[in-house]
Design a protein around this motif. Sequence first.
Motif, PDB file in Angstrom:
ATOM      1  N   MET A 161       0.822  -1.182   0.000  1.00 23.79           N
ATOM      2  CA  MET A 161       0.000   0.000   0.000  1.00 23.79           C
ATOM      3  C   MET A 161       0.874   1.256   0.000  1.00 23.79           C
ATOM      4  N   ARG A 162       2.002   1.193   0.693  1.00 24.23           N
ATOM      5  CA  ARG A 162       2.879   2.358   0.771  1.00 24.23           C
ATOM      6  C   ARG A 162       3.337   2.791  -0.612  1.00 24.23           C
ATOM      7  N   LEU A 163       3.695   1.826  -1.455  1.00 19.52           N
ATOM      8  CA  LEU A 163       4.140   2.169  -2.812  1.00 19.52           C
ATOM      9  C   LEU A 163       3.045   2.866  -3.605  1.00 19.52           C
ATOM     10  N   ALA A 164       1.828   2.390  -3.459  1.00 16.30           N
ATOM     11  CA  ALA A 164       0.708   3.007  -4.177  1.00 16.30           C
ATOM     12  C   ALA A 164       0.456   4.423  -3.671  1.00 16.30           C
ATOM     13  N   LEU A 165       0.558   4.633  -2.363  1.00 15.27           N
ATOM     14  CA  LEU A 165       0.335   5.969  -1.807  1.00 15.27           C
ATOM     15  C   LEU A 165       1.433   6.951  -2.209  1.00 15.27           C
ATOM     16  N   GLU A 166       2.636   6.448  -2.396  1.00 11.33           N
ATOM     17  CA  GLU A 166       3.769   7.308  -2.741  1.00 11.33           C
ATOM     18  C   GLU A 166       3.924   7.532  -4.240  1.00 11.33           C
ATOM     19  N   GLU A 167       3.147   6.830  -5.057  1.00 11.17           N
ATOM     20  CA  GLU A 167       3.270   6.937  -6.515  1.00 11.17           C
ATOM     21  C   GLU A 167       2.933   8.355  -6.978  1.00 11.17           C
ATOM     22  N   PRO A 168       3.896   9.055  -7.567  1.00  9.70           N
ATOM     23  CA  PRO A 168       3.633  10.435  -8.007  1.00  9.70           C
ATOM     24  C   PRO A 168       2.805  10.520  -9.291  1.00  9.70           C
ATOM     25  N   GLU A 169       2.755   9.445 -10.049  1.00 11.09           N
ATOM     26  CA  GLU A 169       2.066   9.464 -11.341  1.00 11.09           C
ATOM     27  C   GLU A 169       0.697   8.787 -11.281  1.00 11.09           C
ATOM     28  N   HIS A 170       0.000   8.927 -10.152  1.00  9.59           N
ATOM     29  CA  HIS A 170      -1.316   8.280 -10.056  1.00  9.59           C
ATOM     30  C   HIS A 170      -2.325   9.009 -10.947  1.00  9.59           C
ATOM     31  N   GLU A 171      -3.350   8.272 -11.324  1.00  9.46           N
ATOM     32  CA  GLU A 171      -4.431   8.839 -12.140  1.00  9.46           C
ATOM     33  C   GLU A 171      -5.113   9.960 -11.351  1.00  9.46           C
ATOM     34  N   PRO A 172      -5.551  10.997 -12.038  1.00  8.78           N
ATOM     35  CA  PRO A 172      -6.282  12.059 -11.326  1.00  8.78           C
ATOM     36  C   PRO A 172      -7.541  11.493 -10.654  1.00  8.78           C
ATOM     37  N   ILE A 173      -7.834  12.017  -9.488  1.00  9.60           N
ATOM     38  CA  ILE A 173      -9.019  11.586  -8.758  1.00  9.60           C
ATOM     39  C   ILE A 173     -10.177  12.477  -9.200  1.00  9.60           C
ATOM     40  N   THR A 174     -11.062  11.878  -9.979  1.00 13.98           N
ATOM     41  CA  THR A 174     -12.171  12.613 -10.581  1.00 13.98           C
ATOM     42  C   THR A 174     -13.498  12.124 -10.006  1.00 13.98           C
ATOM     43  N   GLU A 175     -14.541  12.848 -10.325  1.00 15.90           N
ATOM     44  CA  GLU A 175     -15.885  12.412  -9.919  1.00 15.90           C
ATOM     45  C   GLU A 175     -16.212  11.056 -10.536  1.00 15.90           C
ATOM     46  N   ALA A 176     -15.772  10.824 -11.765  1.00 15.21           N
ATOM     47  CA  ALA A 176     -16.023   9.535 -12.424  1.00 15.21           C
ATOM     48  C   ALA A 176     -15.347   8.398 -11.662  1.00 15.21           C
ATOM     49  N   LEU A 177     -14.131   8.617 -11.207  1.00 17.41           N
ATOM     50  CA  LEU A 177     -13.434   7.589 -10.435  1.00 17.41           C
ATOM     51  C   LEU A 177     -14.134   7.368  -9.098  1.00 17.41           C
ATOM     52  N   LEU A 178     -14.508   8.428  -8.417  1.00 21.04           N
ATOM     53  CA  LEU A 178     -15.215   8.299  -7.141  1.00 21.04           C
ATOM     54  C   LEU A 178     -16.533   7.545  -7.317  1.00 21.04           C
TER      55      LEU A 178
END
Length: 61
Positions: free
Chosen positions: A1-18
């Motif tokens: 989980m730490r690697l995922a939280l630290e990933e700088p290139e994550h997909e933008p968090i949009t209303e569609a994703l939510l």
Amino acid sequence: MRLALEEPEHEPITEALLSAIQRQADPPGAFRAWALSQPWSRFCAIVRVVAGAIDEEQEDR
């Protein structure tokens, strides 16, 4: 989980994703399978939402 939280290139968090996260949230086993089947950048964004990291990011702004 730490690697995922630290990933700088994550997909933008949009209303569609939510919305997608809300649709997939139940049952938990199905959510886990869905989340793990996503591309890495989207998975990282999902982890950020579930972990509450987006709330912290919004407070920092």
